[in-house]
Design a protein around this motif. Structure first.
Motif, mmCIF file in Angstrom:
data_model
loop_
_atom_site.group_PDB
_atom_site.id
_atom_site.type_symbol
_atom_site.label_atom_id
_atom_site.label_comp_id
_atom_site.label_asym_id
_atom_site.label_seq_id
_atom_site.Cartn_x
_atom_site.Cartn_y
_atom_site.Cartn_z
ATOM 1 N N LEU A 34 0.821 -1.211 0.000
ATOM 2 C CA LEU A 34 0.000 0.000 0.000
ATOM 3 C C LEU A 34 0.852 1.256 0.000
ATOM 4 O O LEU A 34 0.463 2.280 -0.574
ATOM 5 C CB LEU A 34 -0.929 -0.004 1.209
ATOM 6 C CG LEU A 34 -2.059 -1.035 1.207
ATOM 7 C CD1 LEU A 34 -2.751 -1.080 2.550
ATOM 8 C CD2 LEU A 34 -3.061 -0.734 0.101
ATOM 9 N N LYS A 35 2.005 1.205 0.634
ATOM 10 C CA LYS A 35 2.867 2.385 0.698
ATOM 11 C C LYS A 35 3.468 2.738 -0.657
ATOM 12 O O LYS A 35 3.953 3.859 -0.841
ATOM 13 C CB LYS A 35 3.982 2.160 1.725
ATOM 14 C CG LYS A 35 3.496 2.204 3.170
ATOM 15 C CD LYS A 35 4.636 2.017 4.152
ATOM 16 C CE LYS A 35 4.137 2.146 5.591
ATOM 17 N NZ LYS A 35 5.217 1.942 6.585
ATOM 18 N N ARG A 36 3.436 1.819 -1.593
ATOM 19 C CA ARG A 36 3.968 2.094 -2.930
ATOM 20 C C ARG A 36 2.901 2.610 -3.885
ATOM 21 O O ARG A 36 3.213 2.953 -5.034
ATOM 22 C CB ARG A 36 4.605 0.823 -3.517
ATOM 23 C CG ARG A 36 5.829 0.336 -2.764
ATOM 24 C CD ARG A 36 6.585 -0.697 -3.573
ATOM 25 N NE ARG A 36 5.786 -1.886 -3.811
ATOM 26 C CZ ARG A 36 5.789 -2.972 -3.047
ATOM 27 N NH1 ARG A 36 6.573 -2.998 -1.969
ATOM 28 N NH2 ARG A 36 5.038 -4.016 -3.328
ATOM 29 N N LEU A 37 1.661 2.674 -3.435
ATOM 30 C CA LEU A 37 0.556 3.111 -4.289
ATOM 31 C C LEU A 37 0.126 4.527 -3.926
ATOM 32 O O LEU A 37 0.159 4.918 -2.758
ATOM 33 C CB LEU A 37 -0.625 2.152 -4.148
ATOM 34 C CG LEU A 37 -0.386 0.723 -4.622
ATOM 35 C CD1 LEU A 37 -1.563 -0.166 -4.280
ATOM 36 C CD2 LEU A 37 -0.116 0.697 -6.125
ATOM 37 N N PRO A 38 -0.298 5.308 -4.920
ATOM 38 C CA PRO A 38 -0.705 6.697 -4.650
ATOM 39 C C PRO A 38 -2.077 6.759 -3.997
ATOM 40 O O PRO A 38 -2.888 5.842 -4.106
ATOM 41 C CB PRO A 38 -0.728 7.321 -6.049
ATOM 42 C CG PRO A 38 -1.042 6.178 -6.961
ATOM 43 C CD PRO A 38 -0.366 4.973 -6.363
ATOM 44 N N ALA A 39 -2.345 7.857 -3.339
ATOM 45 C CA ALA A 39 -3.636 8.073 -2.692
ATOM 46 C C ALA A 39 -4.675 8.483 -3.723
ATOM 47 O O ALA A 39 -4.374 9.254 -4.636
ATOM 48 C CB ALA A 39 -3.509 9.153 -1.627
ATOM 49 N N PRO A 40 -5.900 7.982 -3.620
ATOM 50 C CA PRO A 40 -6.961 8.395 -4.553
ATOM 51 C C PRO A 40 -7.282 9.879 -4.380
ATOM 52 O O PRO A 40 -7.130 10.458 -3.307
ATOM 53 C CB PRO A 40 -8.150 7.515 -4.146
ATOM 54 C CG PRO A 40 -7.562 6.389 -3.378
ATOM 55 C CD PRO A 40 -6.345 6.929 -2.707
ATOM 56 N N GLU A 41 -7.754 10.468 -5.439
ATOM 57 C CA GLU A 41 -8.085 11.891 -5.410
ATOM 58 C C GLU A 41 -9.207 12.184 -4.423
ATOM 59 O O GLU A 41 -9.207 13.231 -3.761
ATOM 60 C CB GLU A 41 -8.487 12.357 -6.814
ATOM 61 C CG GLU A 41 -8.762 13.841 -6.912
ATOM 62 C CD GLU A 41 -9.105 14.265 -8.322
ATOM 63 O OE1 GLU A 41 -9.441 15.449 -8.524
ATOM 64 O OE2 GLU A 41 -9.033 13.404 -9.230
ATOM 65 N N ALA A 42 -10.183 11.261 -4.305
ATOM 66 C CA ALA A 42 -11.291 11.469 -3.369
ATOM 67 C C ALA A 42 -10.790 11.564 -1.936
ATOM 68 O O ALA A 42 -11.315 12.351 -1.138
ATOM 69 C CB ALA A 42 -12.300 10.326 -3.503
ATOM 70 N N ALA A 43 -9.774 10.791 -1.595
ATOM 71 C CA ALA A 43 -9.217 10.833 -0.242
ATOM 72 C C ALA A 43 -8.468 12.137 -0.007
ATOM 73 O O ALA A 43 -8.572 12.750 1.067
ATOM 74 C CB ALA A 43 -8.283 9.645 -0.029
ATOM 75 N N ILE A 44 -7.711 12.588 -0.993
ATOM 76 C CA ILE A 44 -6.965 13.840 -0.852
ATOM 77 C C ILE A 44 -7.920 15.017 -0.681
ATOM 78 O O ILE A 44 -7.722 15.899 0.163
ATOM 79 C CB ILE A 44 -6.049 14.053 -2.071
ATOM 80 C CG1 ILE A 44 -4.990 12.933 -2.125
ATOM 81 C CG2 ILE A 44 -5.395 15.422 -2.027
ATOM 82 C CD1 ILE A 44 -4.118 12.988 -3.357
ATOM 83 N N ASN A 45 -8.985 15.022 -1.461
ATOM 84 C CA ASN A 45 -9.951 16.112 -1.365
ATOM 85 C C ASN A 45 -10.648 16.129 -0.011
ATOM 86 O O ASN A 45 -10.859 17.198 0.573
ATOM 87 C CB ASN A 45 -10.991 15.987 -2.483
ATOM 88 C CG ASN A 45 -10.404 16.282 -3.855
ATOM 89 O OD1 ASN A 45 -9.405 16.995 -3.960
ATOM 90 N ND2 ASN A 45 -11.000 15.728 -4.892
ATOM 91 N N TYR A 46 -11.006 14.959 0.500
ATOM 92 C CA TYR A 46 -11.765 14.917 1.746
ATOM 93 C C TYR A 46 -10.900 15.231 2.954
ATOM 94 O O TYR A 46 -11.275 16.032 3.815
ATOM 95 C CB TYR A 46 -12.412 13.538 1.925
ATOM 96 C CG TYR A 46 -13.133 13.383 3.243
ATOM 97 C CD1 TYR A 46 -14.255 14.142 3.537
ATOM 98 C CD2 TYR A 46 -12.689 12.471 4.202
ATOM 99 C CE1 TYR A 46 -14.923 14.004 4.747
ATOM 100 C CE2 TYR A 46 -13.345 12.325 5.415
ATOM 101 C CZ TYR A 46 -14.463 13.094 5.683
ATOM 102 O OH TYR A 46 -15.110 12.965 6.884
#
Length: 342
Positions: free
Chosen positions: A237-249
């Motif tokens: 999981l640490k190698r995968l980017p965060a989804p945009e929905a999570a960043i926005n929230y």
């Protein structure tokens, strides 16, 4: 932007070209769990009854501390009694409610385990679709009570809406990760949510304490599920980017609603970090723990307050006062009517 990664634990030595990667956001399950032996109906009911009696052990196993933040109100002795123990009739009623809740929760878990043994994000999509339902079911009943002029619970409505808002963004995250890509998963989630809504409305009208405890069981399961997922897939999981929905929230939106559902915390005391997908699931897991604390607090009548309420709200604002002689639900109304006749 979605990036897929293949776990090194699943890599096989070969000279041929690697097989196609899984769809974006879908992670392989690292280990298969052995199926538990099926129990007969009598043995199953005894098991659920034992778990209901030992709720303290269940809380310790899930590692969600809910008692520290919300001290239960002490009751005064009845008719000169020497202690403040819960009356016998209420004790067996509570145990019965909790036994039914554990039975229902375990039944749903068995169904999800059977359908989503190897598909984590599809399972999370179903969980988050279902997780939103109790909160707007509670709001529906509270609005109906207010319409009838029975009582007003502004803080309850605010907190429950914030909880629904939080679960809604969890759902958006799972959709962005591809958890709703299959028609069957969408159908199952919405089919269960439809009936769950009406069941929760009926349960909340019958006994809010029972409805809140059932939601606590669901949130405990969600916390445990995400916690196990994080431990199994941390490096991946640490190698995968965060989804945009999570960043926005968690980072870009107004965090008033984010603070509102966390009734055990002072507003602004928790501010998440989002560097990768692992951080996203850590925050989702922690959100479920906060939901669990709030649901625990709601089981004590009148114990819930909005984190943004003024400290003297309950003493000065009549709109925030919950009358002493009102009933939580049908069960409590019947019990109080019987006591008044005695």
């Amino acid at each position: 932007m979605a990036v897929a990664s293949t776990s090194p634990l699943h890599a096989k030595p070969t000279t041929a070209r690697s097989p196609p990667r899984p769809p974006p956001g879908f992670l392989p399950l690292l280990a298969h769990r052995a199926r538990a032996p099926r129990l007969g109906p009598v043995a199953t009911w005894r098991r659920f009854r034992t778990e209901a009696v030992k709720t303290q052990r269940e809380k310790q196993q899930t590692e969600v501390a809910v008692e520290e933040s919300f001290p239960v109100k002490k009751t005064t002795p009845l008719d000169g009694a020497d202690d403040t123990m819960v009356p016998t009739d209420e004790s067996w009623v509570v145990k019965l409610e909790q036994s039914v809740n554990i039975f229902l929760t375990e039944s749903v878990i068995m169904i999800l385990d059977g359908f989503y043994r190897d598909r984590n994000y599809a399972r999370f999509f179903v969980l988050e679709t279902i997780a939103r339902v109790p909160y707007f079911a509670f709001i529906s009943v509270l609005h109906m009570y207010e319409t009838f002029g029975w009582w007003r619970r502004a803080d309850y409505i605010k907190v429950h809406f914030a909880e629904s808002w939080n679960e809604f963004h969890h759902l958006l995250i799972m959709e962005e990760l591809g958890g709703n890509s299959l028609w069957l998963d969408r159908f199952l989630a919405r089919f269960m949510a439809f009936f769950y809504y009406f069941m929760t409305v009926a349960m909340y009208m019958l006994s809010p304490r029972m409805a809140y405890h059932f939601s606590e069981c669901v949130e405990r399961h969600a916390y445990s599920t995400y916690d196990k997922f994080l431990k199994l897939h941390e490096e991946e999981l640490k190698r995968l980017p965060a989804p945009e929905a999570a960043i926005n929230y968690y980072l870009n939106e107004d965090l008033y609603m984010f603070d509102e559902f966390q009734t055990a915390r002072v507003p602004c005391s928790r501010r998440p970090k989002i560097d990768n997908l692992y951080d996203v699931f850590v925050n989702i897991r922690d959100d479920e723990a906060e939901h669990c604390k709030t649901m625990k607090a709601c089981q004590t009548h009148g114990n819930l307050r909005s984190p943004h309420s003024m400290q003297n709200c309950l003493e000065t604002d009549t709109e925030c006062v919950i009358p002493e002689n009102d009933c939580e639900g049908i069960v409590d109304c019947v019990k109080k009517s019987l006591k008044s006749k005695d």
